[in-house]
Design a protein around this motif. Structure first.
Motif, PDB file in Angstrom:
ATOM      1  N   CYS A  26       7.879   4.987   6.856  1.00 38.00           N
ATOM      2  CA  CYS A  26       6.631   4.437   6.813  1.00 38.00           C
ATOM      3  C   CYS A  26       5.562   5.549   6.133  1.00 38.00           C
ATOM      4  O   CYS A  26       4.596   5.474   6.625  1.00 38.00           O
ATOM      5  CB  CYS A  26       6.385   4.295   8.190  1.00 38.00           C
ATOM      6  SG  CYS A  26       7.733   2.927   8.978  1.00 38.00           S
ATOM      7  N   GLY A  27       6.038   6.461   5.308  1.00 38.42           N
ATOM      8  CA  GLY A  27       5.216   7.279   4.835  1.00 38.42           C
ATOM      9  C   GLY A  27       4.882   8.430   5.496  1.00 38.42           C
ATOM     10  O   GLY A  27       4.051   9.515   5.477  1.00 38.42           O
TER      11      GLY A  27
ATOM     12  N   SER B 217       0.823  -1.316   0.062  1.00 36.37           N
ATOM     13  CA  SER B 217       0.042   0.068   0.051  1.00 36.37           C
ATOM     14  C   SER B 217       0.811   1.265  -0.036  1.00 36.37           C
ATOM     15  O   SER B 217       0.425   2.572   0.053  1.00 36.37           O
ATOM     16  CB  SER B 217      -0.844  -0.174   1.264  1.00 36.37           C
ATOM     17  OG  SER B 217      -0.119   0.123   2.196  1.00 36.37           O
ATOM     18  N   GLY B 218       2.209   1.051  -0.401  1.00 34.61           N
ATOM     19  CA  GLY B 218       3.179   2.294   0.054  1.00 34.61           C
ATOM     20  C   GLY B 218       3.115   3.189  -1.175  1.00 34.61           C
ATOM     21  O   GLY B 218       2.712   2.602  -2.443  1.00 34.61           O
ATOM     22  N   ASP B 219       3.947   4.240  -1.053  1.00 39.12           N
ATOM     23  CA  ASP B 219       3.817   5.318  -2.177  1.00 39.12           C
ATOM     24  C   ASP B 219       5.674   5.232  -2.480  1.00 39.12           C
ATOM     25  O   ASP B 219       6.277   5.504  -1.750  1.00 39.12           O
ATOM     26  CB  ASP B 219       3.535   6.634  -2.058  1.00 39.12           C
ATOM     27  CG  ASP B 219       3.383   7.834  -2.834  1.00 39.12           C
ATOM     28  OD1 ASP B 219       4.207   7.346  -3.875  1.00 39.12           O
ATOM     29  OD2 ASP B 219       2.978   8.531  -2.770  1.00 39.12           O
TER      30      ASP B 219
ATOM     31  N   ASP C 180       4.180   1.150   4.592  1.00 34.36           N
ATOM     32  CA  ASP C 180       4.761   1.864   3.257  1.00 34.36           C
ATOM     33  C   ASP C 180       6.250   1.430   2.993  1.00 34.36           C
ATOM     34  O   ASP C 180       6.593   0.335   3.366  1.00 34.36           O
ATOM     35  CB  ASP C 180       4.522   3.314   3.857  1.00 34.36           C
ATOM     36  CG  ASP C 180       4.696   4.101   2.514  1.00 34.36           C
ATOM     37  OD1 ASP C 180       5.694   4.270   1.884  1.00 34.36           O
ATOM     38  OD2 ASP C 180       3.394   4.501   2.016  1.00 34.36           O
ATOM     39  N   ILE C 181       6.979   2.546   3.243  1.00 35.85           N
ATOM     40  CA  ILE C 181       8.521   2.127   3.024  1.00 35.85           C
ATOM     41  C   ILE C 181       9.243   2.062   4.338  1.00 35.85           C
ATOM     42  O   ILE C 181       9.005   2.859   5.183  1.00 35.85           O
ATOM     43  CB  ILE C 181       8.993   3.238   2.107  1.00 35.85           C
ATOM     44  CG1 ILE C 181      10.547   2.717   1.402  1.00 35.85           C
ATOM     45  CG2 ILE C 181       9.322   4.710   2.610  1.00 35.85           C
ATOM     46  CD1 ILE C 181      10.912   3.620   0.195  1.00 35.85           C
ATOM     47  N   THR C 182      10.140   1.093   4.469  1.00 33.90           N
ATOM     48  CA  THR C 182      11.267   1.297   5.673  1.00 33.90           C
ATOM     49  C   THR C 182      12.477   0.793   5.063  1.00 33.90           C
ATOM     50  O   THR C 182      12.691   0.306   3.864  1.00 33.90           O
ATOM     51  CB  THR C 182      10.769   0.305   6.646  1.00 33.90           C
ATOM     52  OG1 THR C 182      11.441   0.398   7.641  1.00 33.90           O
ATOM     53  CG2 THR C 182      10.789  -1.215   6.305  1.00 33.90           C
TER      54      THR C 182
END
Length: 236
Positions: free
Chosen positions: A196-197, A68-70, A96-98
């Motif tokens: 994590c956005g 579900s990340g951008d 999201d991103i990590t």
């Protein structure tokens, strides 16, 4: 259908320093093994116990983006990734991103929650609680942040900062992916993403909070396993 007996034994697999993609493939293998047993039990009315695993690992520098990340939360391009010796993967966990890298305790529980409790919300809260108890042993007051997964310090203040990221996937109550606790992490690598956005929130590491160059990773890991064992009523 006959009820399958709960198996609370968890096999710990120490993977050492291992590439993210190799570890992900290994997770998928164990995940599928458990799912196949569950399908067989249902179809053939058998009572084969499902195993549980807990993988402990450190990764070389890598950024991962949840489903579900951008992707715009990765702030550097391919050439810059290469310069920093980092890789980038889109993966099938939530969130999201990590970032993962050396000095980070990464734990991937591959559990059949039918062996423990069938409640993903409870599962996430217990993972958070395990980390909170570990940090308490070091005199660090950690807590949850409403609406945000993971473990944080100074929630509700301008100094709120994340010390542990979480992202899981579950299918038929079998879990994969997990958590990353910054123990001796190089926090400079977090500057290349919106962690994590979540904008305008800092990231920290246990050694930074304690004002030390190095915290014993094995000691942190043992504390984690002890509390995990207790909270999940598991057997190692």
């Amino acid at each position: 259908m006959m009820e399958v007996k709960q198996n609370k034994k968890i096999e710990i697999k120490e993977l050492g320093f291992k590439d993210y993609k190799e570890t992900w493939d290994y997770q998928e293998q164990l995940f599928k093994e458990i799912l196949d047993i569950k399908v067989k039990n249902r179809r053939e009315n058998t009572q084969i116990e499902t195993p549980n695993y807990l993988l402990s690992v450190e990764h070389p520098h890598v950024y991962t983006l949840g489903k579900s990340g951008d992707v715009s939360n990765l702030l550097i391009n391919e050439n810059q990734l290469e310069e920093k010796g980092a890789k980038f993967y889109k993966i099938n966990r939530g969130g999201d991103i990590t970032y993962h890298g050396p000095g980070q305790m990464v734990i991937y529980p591959i559990l059949d929650l039918d062996n423990f409790f069938t409640d993903i919300h409870k599962y996430l809260r217990l993972l958070e609680e395990t980390v909170i108890l570990v940090l308490r042993d070091y005199g660090v007051k950690a807590e949850r942040s409403e609406g945000e997964t993971g473990v944080w310090l100074d929630v509700g203040t301008p100094f709120a900062r994340k010390i542990c990221a979480m992202g899981v996937r579950a299918s038929r109550w079998v879990t994969m992916h997990g958590l990353a606790l910054n123990v001796n992490a190089d926090l400079g690598y977090f500057d290349n993403i919106v962690p994590c956005g979540i904008k305008e929130k800092a990231v920290t590491s246990l050694n930074v909070e304690l004002g030390e160059n190095y915290v014993d990773m094995e000691e942190v890991k043992q504390k984690f396993l002890d509390y995990f064992n207790e909270l999940f009523d598991a057997e190692f």
